[in-house]
Design a protein around this motif. Structure first.
Motif, PDB file in Angstrom:
ATOM      1  N   LYS A 154      27.056   8.137 -55.087  1.00 10.42           N
ATOM      2  CA  LYS A 154      27.586   7.463 -53.896  1.00 10.42           C
ATOM      3  C   LYS A 154      29.088   7.694 -53.751  1.00 10.42           C
ATOM      4  O   LYS A 154      29.633   7.574 -52.664  1.00 10.42           O
TER       5      LYS A 154
ATOM      6  N   HIS B 275      31.675  10.005 -47.236  1.00  4.14           N
ATOM      7  CA  HIS B 275      30.953  10.072 -45.956  1.00  4.14           C
ATOM      8  C   HIS B 275      31.850   9.808 -44.763  1.00  4.14           C
ATOM      9  O   HIS B 275      31.485  10.135 -43.634  1.00  4.14           O
TER      10      HIS B 275
ATOM     11  N   TYR C 262      32.661   7.113 -43.112  1.00  5.06           N
ATOM     12  CA  TYR C 262      32.325   6.092 -42.115  1.00  5.06           C
ATOM     13  C   TYR C 262      33.288   4.898 -42.217  1.00  5.06           C
ATOM     14  O   TYR C 262      33.170   3.951 -41.449  1.00  5.06           O
TER      15      TYR C 262
ATOM     16  N   HIS D 277      33.072  -0.672 -36.566  1.00  3.61           N
ATOM     17  CA  HIS D 277      33.862  -1.201 -37.684  1.00  3.61           C
ATOM     18  C   HIS D 277      34.904  -0.173 -38.092  1.00  3.61           C
ATOM     19  O   HIS D 277      34.850   0.968 -37.619  1.00  3.61           O
TER      20      HIS D 277
ATOM     21  N   PHE E 151      30.110  -4.510 -41.215  1.00  4.24           N
ATOM     22  CA  PHE E 151      28.856  -3.773 -41.039  1.00  4.24           C
ATOM     23  C   PHE E 151      27.995  -4.072 -42.262  1.00  4.24           C
ATOM     24  O   PHE E 151      28.438  -3.854 -43.404  1.00  4.24           O
TER      25      PHE E 151
ATOM     26  N   GLU F 124      29.042  -5.093 -45.892  1.00  4.49           N
ATOM     27  CA  GLU F 124      29.924  -4.233 -46.697  1.00  4.49           C
ATOM     28  C   GLU F 124      31.367  -4.702 -46.488  1.00  4.49           C
ATOM     29  O   GLU F 124      31.927  -4.525 -45.398  1.00  4.49           O
TER      30      GLU F 124
ATOM     31  N   LEU G 260      33.899  -2.493 -44.793  1.00  5.16           N
ATOM     32  CA  LEU G 260      33.690  -2.062 -43.406  1.00  5.16           C
ATOM     33  C   LEU G 260      33.825  -3.244 -42.442  1.00  5.16           C
ATOM     34  O   LEU G 260      32.832  -3.753 -41.912  1.00  5.16           O
TER      35      LEU G 260
ATOM     36  N   ARG H 140      28.965  11.182 -31.158  1.00  3.90           N
ATOM     37  CA  ARG H 140      27.832  10.468 -31.760  1.00  3.90           C
ATOM     38  C   ARG H 140      28.424   9.119 -32.140  1.00  3.90           C
ATOM     39  O   ARG H 140      29.428   9.046 -32.857  1.00  3.90           O
TER      40      ARG H 140
ATOM     41  N   ASP I 140      28.374   5.617 -33.844  1.00  2.00           N
ATOM     42  CA  ASP I 140      27.762   4.923 -34.978  1.00  2.00           C
ATOM     43  C   ASP I 140      27.424   3.474 -34.616  1.00  2.00           C
ATOM     44  O   ASP I 140      28.191   2.799 -33.937  1.00  2.00           O
ATOM     45  N   VAL I 141      26.290   3.000 -35.104  1.00  2.27           N
ATOM     46  CA  VAL I 141      25.864   1.600 -34.916  1.00  2.27           C
ATOM     47  C   VAL I 141      26.061   1.157 -33.452  1.00  2.27           C
ATOM     48  O   VAL I 141      26.578   0.077 -33.177  1.00  2.27           O
TER      49      VAL I 141
ATOM     50  N   GLU J 165      23.688   5.871 -31.867  1.00  2.00           N
ATOM     51  CA  GLU J 165      22.779   5.688 -33.004  1.00  2.00           C
ATOM     52  C   GLU J 165      22.087   4.338 -32.828  1.00  2.00           C
ATOM     53  O   GLU J 165      22.655   3.285 -33.079  1.00  2.00           O
TER      54      GLU J 165
ATOM     55  N   PHE K 199      18.123   2.587 -33.408  1.00  6.73           N
ATOM     56  CA  PHE K 199      16.829   2.847 -34.051  1.00  6.73           C
ATOM     57  C   PHE K 199      15.638   2.215 -33.324  1.00  6.73           C
ATOM     58  O   PHE K 199      14.533   2.205 -33.846  1.00  6.73           O
TER      59      PHE K 199
ATOM     60  N   HIS L  96      21.443  12.408 -42.745  1.00  7.62           N
ATOM     61  CA  HIS L  96      22.134  11.921 -43.938  1.00  7.62           C
ATOM     62  C   HIS L  96      21.718  10.500 -44.292  1.00  7.62           C
ATOM     63  O   HIS L  96      22.136   9.981 -45.320  1.00  7.62           O
ATOM     64  N   ASP L  97      20.923   9.861 -43.425  1.00  5.24           N
ATOM     65  CA  ASP L  97      20.453   8.496 -43.697  1.00  5.24           C
ATOM     66  C   ASP L  97      18.991   8.443 -44.123  1.00  5.24           C
ATOM     67  O   ASP L  97      18.442   7.341 -44.281  1.00  5.24           O
TER      68      ASP L  97
ATOM     69  N   ASP M 121      19.684   8.762 -49.573  1.00  2.00           N
ATOM     70  CA  ASP M 121      21.108   8.692 -49.871  1.00  2.00           C
ATOM     71  C   ASP M 121      21.311   8.156 -51.290  1.00  2.00           C
ATOM     72  O   ASP M 121      20.756   7.104 -51.602  1.00  2.00           O
TER      73      ASP M 121
ATOM     74  N   ARG N  58      22.216  14.311 -49.674  1.00  2.00           N
ATOM     75  CA  ARG N  58      23.512  14.889 -49.286  1.00  2.00           C
ATOM     76  C   ARG N  58      23.976  15.909 -50.323  1.00  2.00           C
ATOM     77  O   ARG N  58      25.166  16.005 -50.631  1.00  2.00           O
TER      78      ARG N  58
HETATM   79  C1  ARE Z   1      26.048   2.827 -49.021  1.00  2.88           C
HETATM   80  C2  ARE Z   1      25.133   3.487 -50.035  1.00  2.88           C
HETATM   81  C3  ARE Z   1      23.692   3.071 -49.807  1.00  2.88           C
HETATM   82  C4  ARE Z   1      23.574   1.567 -49.873  1.00  2.88           C
HETATM   83  C5  ARE Z   1      24.549   0.965 -48.862  1.00  2.88           C
HETATM   84  C6  ARE Z   1      24.531  -0.535 -48.932  1.00  2.88           C
HETATM   85  O1  ARE Z   1      25.282   4.892 -49.936  1.00  2.88           O
HETATM   86  O2  ARE Z   1      22.863   3.640 -50.780  1.00  2.88           O
HETATM   87  O3  ARE Z   1      22.258   1.188 -49.516  1.00  2.88           O
HETATM   88  O4  ARE Z   1      25.885   1.462 -49.091  1.00  2.88           O
HETATM   89  O5  ARE Z   1      25.166  -0.962 -50.066  1.00  2.88           O
HETATM   90  C7  ARE Z   1      27.698   4.686 -44.410  1.00  2.88           C
HETATM   91  C8  ARE Z   1      27.296   5.676 -45.493  1.00  2.88           C
HETATM   92  C9  ARE Z   1      26.265   5.076 -46.420  1.00  2.88           C
HETATM   93  C10 ARE Z   1      26.777   3.763 -46.964  1.00  2.88           C
HETATM   94  C11 ARE Z   1      27.126   2.831 -45.811  1.00  2.88           C
HETATM   95  C12 ARE Z   1      27.721   1.525 -46.276  1.00  2.88           C
HETATM   96  O6  ARE Z   1      26.801   6.859 -44.896  1.00  2.88           O
HETATM   97  O7  ARE Z   1      26.059   5.966 -47.503  1.00  2.88           O
HETATM   98  O8  ARE Z   1      25.713   3.227 -47.711  1.00  2.88           O
HETATM   99  O9  ARE Z   1      28.112   3.473 -44.984  1.00  2.88           O
HETATM  100  O10 ARE Z   1      28.824   1.747 -47.043  1.00  2.88           O
HETATM  101  C13 ARE Z   1      21.037   0.755 -40.279  1.00  2.88           C
HETATM  102  C14 ARE Z   1      22.060   0.754 -39.139  1.00  2.88           C
HETATM  103  C15 ARE Z   1      22.604   2.141 -38.904  1.00  2.88           C
HETATM  104  C16 ARE Z   1      23.162   2.760 -40.172  1.00  2.88           C
HETATM  105  C17 ARE Z   1      22.067   2.724 -41.234  1.00  2.88           C
HETATM  106  C18 ARE Z   1      22.597   3.230 -42.565  1.00  2.88           C
HETATM  107  O11 ARE Z   1      21.445   0.250 -37.955  1.00  2.88           O
HETATM  108  O12 ARE Z   1      23.660   2.047 -37.958  1.00  2.88           O
HETATM  109  O13 ARE Z   1      21.599   1.383 -41.425  1.00  2.88           O
HETATM  110  N1  ARE Z   1      23.650   4.142 -39.969  1.00  2.88           N
HETATM  111  C19 ARE Z   1      25.080   4.473 -39.749  1.00  2.88           C
HETATM  112  C20 ARE Z   1      25.417   5.821 -40.364  1.00  2.88           C
HETATM  113  C21 ARE Z   1      25.457   5.675 -41.870  1.00  2.88           C
HETATM  114  C22 ARE Z   1      26.669   4.817 -42.213  1.00  2.88           C
HETATM  115  C23 ARE Z   1      26.769   3.623 -41.359  1.00  2.88           C
HETATM  116  C24 ARE Z   1      26.006   3.440 -40.242  1.00  2.88           C
HETATM  117  C25 ARE Z   1      27.887   2.700 -41.612  1.00  2.88           C
HETATM  118  O14 ARE Z   1      24.553   6.818 -39.934  1.00  2.88           O
HETATM  119  O15 ARE Z   1      25.532   6.885 -42.555  1.00  2.88           O
HETATM  120  O16 ARE Z   1      26.572   4.440 -43.593  1.00  2.88           O
HETATM  121  O17 ARE Z   1      29.001   3.257 -40.886  1.00  2.88           O
HETATM  122  C26 ARE Z   1      15.779   0.745 -40.135  1.00  2.88           C
HETATM  123  C27 ARE Z   1      16.625  -0.150 -39.230  1.00  2.88           C
HETATM  124  C28 ARE Z   1      17.986   0.439 -38.934  1.00  2.88           C
HETATM  125  C29 ARE Z   1      18.634   0.928 -40.202  1.00  2.88           C
HETATM  126  C30 ARE Z   1      17.710   1.998 -40.805  1.00  2.88           C
HETATM  127  C31 ARE Z   1      18.308   2.734 -42.000  1.00  2.88           C
HETATM  128  O18 ARE Z   1      15.038   1.663 -39.441  1.00  2.88           O
HETATM  129  O19 ARE Z   1      15.985  -0.385 -37.987  1.00  2.88           O
HETATM  130  O20 ARE Z   1      18.823  -0.505 -38.285  1.00  2.88           O
HETATM  131  O21 ARE Z   1      19.908   1.496 -39.885  1.00  2.88           O
HETATM  132  O22 ARE Z   1      16.498   1.391 -41.165  1.00  2.88           O
HETATM  133  O23 ARE Z   1      18.549   1.868 -43.045  1.00  2.88           O
END
Ligand code: ARE
Length: 593
Positions: A161, A199, A201, A241, A284, A287, A290, A321, A323-324, A352, A354, A418-419, A463, A467
């Motif tokens: 991570k 990453h 973010y 965030h 977010f 975290e 964030l 793109r 995010d969230v 983004e 879901f 990447h997710d 993840d 990656r």
């Molecule tokens: C890190 C660790 C993970 C750990 C997490 C929590 O790597 O292993 O589980 O922390 O402790 C970015 C990084 C991640 C990081 C995260 C927090 O890329 O590596 O995770 O920050 O530090 C939901 C959101 C959606 C989000 C996903 C991840 O709705 O917006 O969760 N995706 C974006 C990006 C990510 C990014 C962030 C948001 C934060 O694409 O890469 O993470 O900026 C279901 C639900 C969804 C959910 C989805 C996936 O389908 O409906 O809502 O998405 O599952 O979990």
């Protein structure tokens, strides 16, 4: 007739301008319940002088409902309408405020699409439906010679991570030939602005490219080089965030409520040194690193809008793109759209989200969303094989009925990111299953996106394992798979019906592992058939199953992609089509016009 199942309302996915001259109306009825549906329509100011009728056809069906559609040419741009529905001997009229055997004399109580204002049309950028994207995670794609050896983890070692591998934008520049050879024409970069994590973010500085990746100048040179090759560039922006190192947040930590940035975040409780109570703020996903931005605060919103405008002007990027996107308020997205489209009218705003995203896709906020719902179905049908063909077809159809056609055409189709765990891994390492999923992706509605490395056979669990560093040694790459992806891109480019137009499922039996659908646009029709099982299967179509309803036999079908052939196509005497498919077999046929 099942009256309780009837549903229609104006705008959104039920009545929308598909082009400047037509309103497409969509009506929901219980599945298999109604024999005939007709739209009666005219101008409300001259109902008797203008009323005319158009039959509707069932274009989609899910487990509960049929979705009927008709395209109405509306000369006066004002549309008043009601439906006439027939089931056996029963005939009823259906309007906005009545339902019965006799319609009111006048148009009062009809549905209305009051005026076809051109500015109300939902118009995603035209290039998107023809595009093929490639997603790059900058730290892991390519490391240029400029990166000092020893500063980062050895390329190819296991990602955690926290660790970083030194990928950079010059590295991407060096590898553009790979993308050109594959045939993609758009890149989606996950974040590349300055941030402490690998990453990115957790934005620290929205105005700087992360020093690991390069400088503003490197980014500009990269975008220019991409544009010279006909490749568009989409960057990832995090407006929900920031990272905790973002200077305004640091100021809040330092000065508390006295900070001039106190309203930029969503503070729930201020720290109190006297009682030892610490600062509590929204984030977010829990975290602490964030902190959630308060975009309702005008200064915060203005700041972020300037960031968007800066990168459009400075680096000439082609899209965002976001995010969230579902956790940021709608008002902000409306303002972002105005800001972005004023600088670059055909920039792509991709959110983004879901889940059901209609609330963001009415033409005044985002252009499209990442189609995770359909990805989830594709994984379950092709990869893990946990749903049957009927469930797959029903839920895909339901998803399509949730949006206007042009929104579906501009959606972002992915099988991994990447997710998520990688596609090949979710297929249990079975490349045959993976190829079927990819064939689906490239013959479905929406712009496909390849997650870097999938095309050369990389695997990876969730993840951080998804990656891993891109594999560049040719002997370690799966070049046959690369050629397959290249062919899929070429197939999609060769046929407009795969990029626009409709889809109709022809064969999707309960409990079945064989699936077939038709893509159609204008005169062009393409049939795509799959067998995701280990037993050979033969799919039979009757002529009338074809969307256009004309002969599907004789010599009118030809193979669109011979390399995919898994059995001899048969054209029975009585018309129709027989497709024998071997284990994990597939076929793509084109109607010769
Ligand atoms: C890190 C660790 C993970 C750990 C997490 C929590 O790597 O292993 O589980 O922390 O402790 C970015 C990084 C991640 C990081 C995260 C927090 O890329 O590596 O995770 O920050 O530090 C939901 C959101 C959606 C989000 C996903 C991840 O709705 O917006 O969760 N995706 C974006 C990006 C990510 C990014 C962030 C948001 C934060 O694409 O890469 O993470 O900026 C279901 C639900 C969804 C959910 C989805 C996936 O389908 O409906 O809502 O998405 O599952 O979990």
């Amino acid at each position: 007739m099942n009256r309780g199942a009837l549903y229609h309302r104006h705008k959104q996915n039920w009545a929308f301008m598909y082009d400047d001259a037509h309103v497409r109306v969509r009506l929901r009825t219980a599945r298999g319940d109604i024999d005939e549906a007709v739209v009666c329509y005219g101008d409300k100011y001259d109902w008797h002088g203008t009323e005319c009728r158009t039959p509707m056809t069932i274009r989609l069906s899910d487990s509960l409902y049929d979705y009927w559609e008709a395209d109405l040419a509306v000369g006066t741009r004002r549309l008043s309408y009601r439906f006439l529905l027939g089931s056996g001997r029963e005939r009823i009229y259906f309007g906005e405020r009545w339902l019965g055997e006799q319609p009111p004399e006048e148009s009062f109580g009809n549905f209305e699409y009051p005026y076809m204002n051109p500015d109300d049309a939902i118009r995603p950028p035209g290039w998107v439906k023809d595009a093929v994207f490639y997603q790059i995670f900058p730290d892991r794609f390519a490391r240029s010679g400029a990166v000092a050896a020893g500063t980062f983890e050895p390329w190819g070692s296991a990602p955690t991570k926290q660790n970083a591998f030194g990928g950079d934008l010059s590295g991407v520049l060096d590898k553009l030939d790979h993308l050109t050879a594959l045939g993609v024409d758009a890149i989606y970069f996950t974040p590349l602005f300055q941030a402490p994590s690998s990453h990115k973010y957790d934005t620290e500085n929205y105005y700087a490219v992360d020093p690991q990746f390069g400088t503003v100048e490197t980014l500009k040179a990269l975008v220019e080089a991409c544009h010279a090759r006909g490749i568009r560039v989409l960057l990832d922006f995090v407006f929900n965030h920031t990272g905790s190192r973002f200077p305004p947040f640091q100021d809040v930590l330092e000065r508390g409520p006295a900070s001039r940035y106190a309203d930029w975040f969503r503070v729930l409780r201020w720290a109190d040194p006297d009682t030892g109570v610490s600062l509590v703020y929204e984030t977010f996903g829990y975290e602490a690193d964030l902190p959630k931005l308060n975009v309702s605060h005008p200064e915060t919103a203005d700041y972020l809008l300037q960031v968007a405008s800066y990168w459009l002007r400075e680096a000439d990027i082609d899209g965002f793109r976001l995010d969230v996107a579902n956790e940021v308020d709608h008002r902000f997205w409306r303002r972002l759209r105005e800001t972005v489209k004023a600088v670059k009218p055909d920039a792509y705003l991709l959110g983004e989200i879901f889940h059901d995203a209609m609330a963001w896709l009415g033409g005044d906020q985002l252009d499209a969303v990442m189609d995770y719902p359909v990805r989830d179905l594709a994984i379950k049908f092709f990869a893990s094989r946990t749903i049957d063909a009927e469930t797959f077809a029903n839920i895909v159809s339901q998803q399509l009925a949730m949006y206007p056609q042009q929104v579906c055409e501009a959606s972002f189709q992915l099988l991994g990111s990447h997710d998520t765990a990688r596609l090949l891994t979710l297929c249990g390492g079975d490349e045959a299953r993976m190829r079927l999923a990819v064939l689906f992706q490239f013959t479905y509605i929406g712009a496909p996106c390849i997650y870097y490395g999938d095309e050369i056979g990389m695997s990876g669990e969730n993840d951080p394992d998804n990656r891993r560093c891109m594999v560049w040694e040719p002997e370690a790459q799966n070049r046959e798979l690369f050629a397959f992806y290249r062919d899929m891109i070429a197939l999609r480019r060769a046929h407009g019906a795969l990029r626009g137009g409709g889809i109709r499922f022809l064969h999707a039996p309960a409990g079945g592992s064989a699936l077939a659908y038709e893509r159609y646009a204008g005169d062009e029709r393409i049939v795509v058939a799959f067998n995701v099982g280990e037993q050979p299967q033969t799919i039979r179509f009757a002529s009338e199953q074809s969307v256009a309803g004309d002969e599907a036999g004789g010599e009118t079908w030809v193979e669109a992609w011979e390399e995919l052939r898994t059995g001899e196509v048969r054209l029975p005497d009585g018309g129709g089509l027989e497709l024998p498919l071997g284990p994990y077999g597939c076929a793509v046929l084109r109607h010769r016009v």
